[in-house]
Design an enzyme around this catalytic site. Structure first.
Site, PDB file in Angstrom:
ATOM      1  CG  HIS A 273      -2.099   1.353   1.138  1.00 35.23           C
ATOM      2  ND1 HIS A 273      -1.659   2.545   1.270  1.00 35.23           N
ATOM      3  CD2 HIS A 273      -3.031   0.447   0.363  1.00 35.23           C
ATOM      4  CE1 HIS A 273      -3.774   3.031   1.014  1.00 35.23           C
ATOM      5  NE2 HIS A 273      -4.533   1.855   0.343  1.00 35.23           N
ATOM      6  CG  ASP A 324      -8.537  -3.886  -3.037  1.00 37.26           C
ATOM      7  OD1 ASP A 324      -9.950  -4.467  -3.169  1.00 37.26           O
ATOM      8  OD2 ASP A 324      -7.847  -3.750  -3.120  1.00 37.26           O
TER       9      ASP A 324
HETATM   10  N1  CMC Z   1       3.798  -7.861  -4.657  1.00 38.54           N
HETATM   11  C1  CMC Z   1       5.344  -8.167  -3.618  1.00 38.54           C
HETATM   12  N2  CMC Z   1       6.296  -6.503  -3.914  1.00 38.54           N
HETATM   13  C2  CMC Z   1       5.268  -5.211  -4.242  1.00 38.54           C
HETATM   14  C3  CMC Z   1       3.619  -5.465  -4.148  1.00 38.54           C
HETATM   15  C4  CMC Z   1       2.957  -6.583  -4.600  1.00 38.54           C
HETATM   16  N3  CMC Z   1       1.352  -6.669  -3.647  1.00 38.54           N
HETATM   17  N4  CMC Z   1       3.450  -4.396  -3.159  1.00 38.54           N
HETATM   18  C5  CMC Z   1       4.766  -3.842  -3.677  1.00 38.54           C
HETATM   19  N5  CMC Z   1       5.844  -4.623  -4.009  1.00 38.54           N
HETATM   20  C6  CMC Z   1       6.894  -4.091  -3.645  1.00 38.54           C
HETATM   21  C7  CMC Z   1       7.366  -2.897  -5.228  1.00 38.54           C
HETATM   22  O1  CMC Z   1       7.767  -4.518  -6.406  1.00 38.54           O
HETATM   23  C8  CMC Z   1       8.798  -2.299  -5.161  1.00 38.54           C
HETATM   24  O2  CMC Z   1      10.043  -3.432  -4.837  1.00 38.54           O
HETATM   25  P1  CMC Z   1      10.693  -2.535  -5.500  1.00 38.54           P
HETATM   26  O3  CMC Z   1      11.414  -1.462  -5.154  1.00 38.54           O
HETATM   27  O4  CMC Z   1      11.830  -3.757  -4.925  1.00 38.54           O
HETATM   28  O5  CMC Z   1      11.007  -2.289  -7.253  1.00 38.54           O
HETATM   29  C9  CMC Z   1       7.814  -1.707  -3.633  1.00 38.54           C
HETATM   30  O6  CMC Z   1       7.628  -3.267  -2.848  1.00 38.54           O
HETATM   31  C10 CMC Z   1       7.563  -0.622  -3.762  1.00 38.54           C
HETATM   32  O7  CMC Z   1       6.158  -1.150  -4.243  1.00 38.54           O
HETATM   33  P2  CMC Z   1       5.738   0.422  -5.706  1.00 38.54           P
HETATM   34  O8  CMC Z   1       5.060  -0.554  -6.520  1.00 38.54           O
HETATM   35  O9  CMC Z   1       6.450   1.024  -5.960  1.00 38.54           O
HETATM   36  O10 CMC Z   1       4.380   1.051  -3.824  1.00 38.54           O
HETATM   37  P3  CMC Z   1       3.149   1.586  -4.736  1.00 38.54           P
HETATM   38  O11 CMC Z   1       3.534   2.718  -3.340  1.00 38.54           O
HETATM   39  O12 CMC Z   1       3.550   2.416  -5.783  1.00 38.54           O
HETATM   40  O13 CMC Z   1       2.385   0.333  -5.433  1.00 38.54           O
HETATM   41  C11 CMC Z   1       0.551  -0.334  -4.526  1.00 38.54           C
HETATM   42  C12 CMC Z   1       1.288   0.436  -4.110  1.00 38.54           C
HETATM   43  C13 CMC Z   1      -0.773  -1.251  -3.815  1.00 38.54           C
HETATM   44  C14 CMC Z   1      -0.140   0.094  -5.834  1.00 38.54           C
HETATM   45  C15 CMC Z   1       1.237  -1.632  -4.873  1.00 38.54           C
HETATM   46  O14 CMC Z   1       1.698  -2.509  -3.594  1.00 38.54           O
HETATM   47  C16 CMC Z   1       1.020  -3.353  -5.712  1.00 38.54           C
HETATM   48  O15 CMC Z   1       1.045  -3.049  -7.249  1.00 38.54           O
HETATM   49  N6  CMC Z   1      -0.118  -4.276  -4.837  1.00 38.54           N
HETATM   50  C17 CMC Z   1      -0.428  -5.140  -5.515  1.00 38.54           C
HETATM   51  C18 CMC Z   1      -2.202  -4.434  -6.524  1.00 38.54           C
HETATM   52  C19 CMC Z   1      -2.711  -4.257  -5.072  1.00 38.54           C
HETATM   53  O16 CMC Z   1      -3.526  -5.025  -3.569  1.00 38.54           O
HETATM   54  N7  CMC Z   1      -3.877  -2.885  -4.835  1.00 38.54           N
HETATM   55  C20 CMC Z   1      -5.087  -2.620  -3.688  1.00 38.54           C
HETATM   56  C21 CMC Z   1      -4.261  -1.424  -3.101  1.00 38.54           C
HETATM   57  S1  CMC Z   1      -5.517  -1.526  -2.248  1.00 38.54           S
HETATM   58  C22 CMC Z   1      -6.978  -1.359  -2.633  1.00 38.54           C
HETATM   59  C23 CMC Z   1      -6.869   0.725  -3.317  1.00 38.54           C
HETATM   60  O17 CMC Z   1      -6.684   1.603  -2.971  1.00 38.54           O
HETATM   61  O18 CMC Z   1      -7.759   0.482  -3.767  1.00 38.54           O
END
Ligand code: CMC
Length: 388
Positions: A273, A324
């Site tokens: 998140h 989720d």
């Molecule tokens: N599984 C594996 N690694 C992850 C995940 C995950 N679910 N989420 C983040 N990471 C890792 C990512 O690969 C990155 O690693 P590195 O720095 O080595 O490249 C690091 O953590 C930071 O991730 P990010 O994608 O840059 O973080 P963000 O703040 O941009 O994204 C997020 C937040 C929610 C989009 C992301 O955690 C994600 O894609 N999660 C899976 C999708 C998901 O469950 N989304 C629902 C979000 S909550 C409900 C809503 O608001 O709708």
């Protein structure tokens, strides 16, 4: 003026790098909801989400989000009545649904229907707060009707006329199945709707506020928000969690599956998140609801598999669990089709979106950030006949 959280005004280059995805940027002030990401707390209008999930209803929570305080008994009764009186959708909208290809995604249908419903709203041309609250009541009351009607139409069934007596949550389940849900089913969905109703400046709420900031109307703002919620990094993640559970198929295969995901550096849906560093407080509720509904239906398969995934992911990473994750097993065990999971998110979040639209209008300034240009400069215009 947009500033970084540390209060500094960055150079363009710094800002673009530091704030990719607008991380850490405070882009609005709000009195609607507050996320304490460090401690894993969420508040609507200052009230802890745990208290609302334990004691409120979706209708009462919506009134709280819109009017800023909990309604009195009389206010709540009148509010619930307005919801119940505005559930029908225009026949022309049903005709449009009937004309759509059956493969259209329910989120696509919802986005289209909300956009079209602007035309039928008697207050369409009026952007006053009073008119916008009336539009919001119509939209919030009728979005579940669109989703349920579409699910029936695509399965060759006639839509079920909404009930005037059931609660918002119970009526949605009734329109889906043509069966009055049990008290447990209705209560479980009602709590899930409370939990999803608002969440700070999430992507879809930001989209709604950007649209409102141009002084475009409420229906346009909600249409933008639905399109934004649809993506798998936002509301679409709950559907992806269920597809992952189905792909794994059995609790014994979880470990091997996750090993492959970690090795391939793939994202595990339902984890991570932008704001929470601790577990999302809504996930604990959804876990409890998922367990309750799984026990009451004697179907523990998806819940148990979810538990195992959570155990391993949290052993191997510091990723917090998000809203989720358990909603997937919860809705699936309630026999809700997978592609309706995100629409359920939408029929709840519309309460927050509309509250944010009023807030944006009340102290509006066009939301218009800048970009840092990194493309080439002074490129000559080559006549078409000379291009290779
Ligand atoms: N599984 C594996 N690694 C992850 C995940 C995950 N679910 N989420 C983040 N990471 C890792 C990512 O690969 C990155 O690693 P590195 O720095 O080595 O490249 C690091 O953590 C930071 O991730 P990010 O994608 O840059 O973080 P963000 O703040 O941009 O994204 C997020 C937040 C929610 C989009 C992301 O955690 C994600 O894609 N999660 C899976 C999708 C998901 O469950 N989304 C629902 C979000 S909550 C409900 C809503 O608001 O709708």
């Amino acid at each position: 003026m947009i500033t970084l959280k540390d209060g500094n005004i960055p150079s363009r280059e710094e800002a673009a790098k530091k704030s990719k995805g607008l991380e850490g940027i405070v882009a609005a002030q709000t009195g609607i909801s507050h996320i304490d990401g460090i401690n894993g707390r969420l508040y609507y209008r200052g009230i802890d989400i745990n208290d609302l999930a334990a004691n409120s209803t979706f209708e009462e929570t919506t009134a709280l989000l819109w009017y800023g305080k909990l309604p009195t008994k009389g206010q709540l009764e009148r509010f619930q009545q307005k919801f119940a009186d505005n559930r029908l959708i225009p026949n022309d909208v049903i005709s449009i649904l009937l004309s759509l290809p059956k493969k259209t995604s329910p989120m696509g249908v919802l986005r289209t229907a909300v956009s079209v419903m602007a035309t039928y709203d008697p207050d369409e041309g009026d952007n006053s707060l009073e008119a916008n609250v009336n539009k919001s009541i119509r939209l919030t009351a009728s979005m579940p009707t669109v989703v349920a009607a579409w699910n029936r139409i695509r399965n060759g069934l006639w839509p079920v006329t909404p009930s005037k007596t059931l609660s918002h949550a119970a009526n949605f389940l009734y329109m889906l199945t043509d069966r009055v849900p049990t008290e447990t089913e209705a209560k479980v969905l009602d709590t899930a709707l409370i939990l999803h109703a608002d969440h700070g400046l999430n992507a879809s709420t930001f989209a709604a506020r950007i649209t409102a900031s141009t002084l475009s109307n409420l229906h346009s703002s909600i249409t933008s928000a639905i399109g934004t919620l649809k993506g798998p990094l936002h509301g679409g993640a709950n559907e992806q969690v269920m597809r992952m559970l189905l792909e794994i198929g059995d609790v014994d295969r979880v470990e091997q599956y996750l090993r492959g995901m970690f090795a391939a550096k793939k994202k595990i849906m339902g984890f991570g998140h932008r704001v929470y560093k601790a577990d999302d407080p809504r996930a604990a509720w959804l876990q409890k609801l998922s367990r309750e509904i799984s026990e009451s239906t004697n179907n523990m398969r998806w819940y148990q598999m979810s538990e195992r995934i959570r155990e391993i992911v949290q052993e191997k990473t510091s990723l917090p669990i998000n809203v989720d994750f358990y909603s997937a097993s919860l809705y699936y065990t309630l026999n809700i089709p997978i592609d309706l999971f995100t629409p359920i998110f939408a029929i709840s979040r519309v309460a927050g979106w509309t509250a944010h639209v009023y807030e944006q209008y009340s102290d509006n300034r066009l939301i218009r950030p800048e970009s840092e240009y990194i493309g080439p400069m002074n490129v000559p215009y080559v006549p078409i006949s000379e291009r290779e």
